[in-house]
Design an enzyme around this catalytic site. Structure first.
Site, short mmCIF file in Angstrom:
data_model
loop_
_atom_site.label_atom_id
_atom_site.label_comp_id
_atom_site.label_asym_id
_atom_site.label_seq_id
_atom_site.Cartn_x
_atom_site.Cartn_y
_atom_site.Cartn_z
CD GLU A 46 -0.42 -23.74 -13.46
OE1 GLU A 46 -0.53 -22.65 -12.86
OE2 GLU A 46 0.35 -23.91 -14.44
CB ALA A 148 36.47 -18.05 -11.49
CB SER A 162 42.92 -16.07 -16.89
OG SER A 162 42.50 -16.39 -18.21
NE ARG A 178 29.57 -20.60 -18.92
CZ ARG A 178 30.60 -20.76 -19.74
NH1 ARG A 178 30.57 -21.70 -20.68
NH2 ARG A 178 31.66 -19.97 -19.63
CG LEU A 198 30.43 -16.91 -23.94
CD1 LEU A 198 29.77 -15.59 -24.30
CD2 LEU A 198 31.05 -16.83 -22.55
CD GLU A 288 30.59 -17.55 -17.23
OE1 GLU A 288 31.79 -17.88 -17.16
OE2 GLU A 288 29.71 -18.31 -17.66
#
Length: 356
Positions: A46, A148, A162, A178, A198, A288
């Site tokens: 504001e 994922a 992976s 993220r 990360l 995650e």
């Protein structure tokens, strides 16, 4: 109000513990001021919009995505700022559940003779402010669980490979997600296996989310990426109250913040973890994995949003499941979520689900 909501979302992930509010001021059919909550949570939306509007705020309508505050904190009340600027009408998307506000902002405006309208764009506003509202009502941040996976729900092969199940477009969207959360969280097993950073990469984002690792015993690599960057990018370690004092001291010396959590059944209590993160000030956490942490959060009904990235690859039963054991005997007891959206991302599919 749609514009105010879009402006407010610019602050997501950057303004905690404050809400990411947007404000648009209109006079005689023309936008004269726009604002959103700035980095670190102030100035508020504001006051930003009023500063841009200047004298044109007199007699104008202000569209605000959350009830203007009415209490003195580190900044003066926004309700009073709107009154002092001579605004004639305030349209508010949703009320503020914070006990210091909760209707007082609206009452203050009405007592000053300002016409107040509420509930415009409320559903979207409550979704946008979910993290803030959950924290002030439940004492914990909103939790998004991201997975994922392969088509058959695996996050790695039986040998642990992976990278990468999903393709580059999906990974880029993960980094964007993220950036809109206050913190990125993983379990200790993921931190040990993957040595993750990360952080947000390749988007030109200067501000980084807090990194959170859940590890009861703090048995994490002391020479890993997280340890080496703890002094530069915030790192929170959620550990057991029985963690080794030597490791506690070592991680603090590296620059990490340690939050001692309750142990339940040999593991950290997920409700205690989120309560500690809420007390710290976090409002939006992006988890995650790994599978055990994901299962514990689902088991305790602490997941607000599921984000799935599914690839057209099949790994088989010997692969690592994305979610650990839940101990279910009856389908009726399984956690269920409501589909919000689906989207093709290159060769992968993004699907987002909200709690019922």
């Amino acid at each position: 109000m749609a514009l105010a909501l879009s402006l407010g979302r610019r602050g997501q992930g950057h303004v905690w513990p404050n809400p990411a509010v947007g404000c648009v001021i209109v006079n005689a059919g023309r936008i004269v001021g726009r604002g959103w909550t700035q980095l670190t949570g102030r100035p508020h939306a504001e006051t930003e919009a009023l500063a841009q509007a200047g004298a044109a705020a007199s007699g104008a309508t202000a569209y605000v995505t959350l009830e203007p505050c009415a209490h003195h904190g580190q900044t003066p009340p926004c309700a009073q700022a709107l009154i002092d600027a001579g605004v004639a009408r305030v349209v508010v998307a949703t009320t503020d559940s914070d006990a210091r506000v909760d209707g007082r902002g609206l009452d203050t405006l009405r007592a000053a003779g300002i016409d107040v309208v509420t509930g415009v764009g409320e559903a979207q506003a409550r979704a946008d402010h979910a993290g803030f509202l959950i924290r002030v009502t439940q004492g914990r941040p909103m939790l998004t669980l991201k997975l994922a996976q392969s088509f058959d729900g695996r996050i790695a092969t039986g040998t642990g490979e992976s990278q990468w199940i999903t393709d580059a477009p999906a990974r880029r969207v993960v980094h964007a997600m993220r950036s809109r959360h206050d913190a990125v969280m993983v379990g200790g097993g993921t931190a040990r296996k993957d040595d993750p950073s990360l952080n947000v990469r390749d988007l030109g984002v200067a501000h980084q989310p807090v990194r959170v690792v859940v590890s009861r015993r703090l048995d994490l690599p002391l020479m890993g990426k997280l340890a080496r960057s703890a002094a530069d990018t915030p790192l929170i370690l959620c550990c057991g109250k029985d963690a080794d004092p030597t490791l506690v001291r070592t991680w603090r010396e590296l620059g990490a913040t340690l939050l001692a959590c309750t142990v339940r059944g040999g593991q950290l209590d997920p409700a205690s973890i989120l309560h500690q993160l809420g007390t710290y000030g976090l409002t939006r956490v992006f988890c995650e994995g790994g599978g055990a942490l994901a299962a514990s959060l689902l088991e305790d009904d602490l997941v607000d949003t599921l984000v799935g990235f599914t690839a057209g690859v099949v790994i088989g039963a010997e692969g690592v499941p994305g979610i650990g054991a839940l101990g279910l005997s009856h389908l009726a007891d399984a956690p269920r979520f409501r589909l919000q959206s689906t989207q093709a991302l290159g060769p992968d599919v993004l699907h987002i689900w909200n709690r019922h």
